[in-house]
Design a protein around this motif. Structure first.
Motif, short mmCIF file in Angstrom:
data_model
loop_
_atom_site.label_atom_id
_atom_site.label_comp_id
_atom_site.label_asym_id
_atom_site.label_seq_id
_atom_site.Cartn_x
_atom_site.Cartn_y
_atom_site.Cartn_z
N THR A 4 1.16 -1.28 -0.11
CA THR A 4 -0.34 -0.14 0.06
C THR A 4 0.96 1.14 -0.13
OG1 THR A 4 0.03 -0.03 2.44
CG2 THR A 4 -1.82 -1.17 1.56
N ASP A 5 -0.14 2.32 -0.25
CA ASP A 5 1.13 3.31 -0.23
C ASP A 5 1.11 4.31 1.64
OD1 ASP A 5 1.56 4.09 -2.71
OD2 ASP A 5 -0.40 4.99 -2.93
N TYR A 6 0.79 3.46 2.38
CA TYR A 6 0.88 3.45 4.06
C TYR A 6 2.11 3.63 4.50
CZ TYR A 6 -3.54 5.59 3.78
OH TYR A 6 -4.88 6.13 3.17
N LYS A 8 4.11 2.68 8.35
CA LYS A 8 3.87 2.81 9.89
C LYS A 8 5.28 3.62 10.52
CE LYS A 8 5.99 -0.46 12.09
NZ LYS A 8 6.56 -2.61 13.52
N ALA A 31 -4.51 9.18 10.37
CA ALA A 31 -3.65 7.74 10.25
C ALA A 31 -4.35 7.00 10.24
CB ALA A 31 -2.97 8.56 11.57
N ILE A 32 -3.95 5.70 9.85
CA ILE A 32 -4.90 4.25 9.96
C ILE A 32 -3.57 3.45 11.20
CG2 ILE A 32 -5.43 2.22 9.45
CD1 ILE A 32 -5.17 3.34 6.56
N TYR A 56 0.03 4.15 10.91
CA TYR A 56 0.29 3.94 9.45
C TYR A 56 0.05 5.39 8.92
CZ TYR A 56 1.55 -0.85 9.86
OH TYR A 56 1.66 -1.85 10.39
N VAL A 57 0.56 6.04 8.06
CA VAL A 57 -0.20 7.76 7.51
C VAL A 57 0.69 7.32 5.77
CG1 VAL A 57 0.07 8.84 9.70
CG2 VAL A 57 2.37 8.93 7.72
N SER A 58 -0.24 7.84 5.13
CA SER A 58 -0.59 7.80 3.79
C SER A 58 1.88 8.34 3.15
CB SER A 58 -1.25 9.33 2.86
OG SER A 58 -0.70 9.02 1.75
N LYS A 59 2.36 7.81 2.90
CA LYS A 59 3.79 8.09 1.98
C LYS A 59 3.51 9.75 1.70
CE LYS A 59 4.86 4.23 -0.41
NZ LYS A 59 5.39 3.44 -1.18
#
Length: 77
Positions: A4-6, A8, A31-32, A56-59
């Motif tokens: 994915t594009d996420y 940690k 954030a996820i 996790y966050v998006s790049k």
């Protein structure tokens, strides 16, 4: 989450993760939260590390999120 594009950015106890997440949300970063112990509990399995969570966050939001995580870590030391 490897495809994915996420990314940690933090892992730790429930309380610290919630603090980081609140700070991220306050600046508009979504954030996820990943909590394998809770997922295991709901599925009927146990976990050796209760309350351990990962954020996790998006790049695309990584450059904005890292300083926030670092600031929270510094406050807690």
């Amino acid at each position: 989450m490897s495809d994915t594009d996420y990314i940690k950015i933090f892992s730790g106890s429930f309380i610290v993760v919630q603090l980081v997440m609140d700070r991220l949300i306050s600046v508009g970063i979504n954030a996820i939260l990943k909590d394998e112990s809770e997922s295991g509990r709901l599925a009927g399995f146990g976990s050796s590390i209760q309350g351990f969570q990962e954020l996790y966050v998006s790049k695309d939001e990584l450059d904005s999120a890292v300083p926030i995580v670092e600031a929270v870590k510094a406050e807690l030391q």
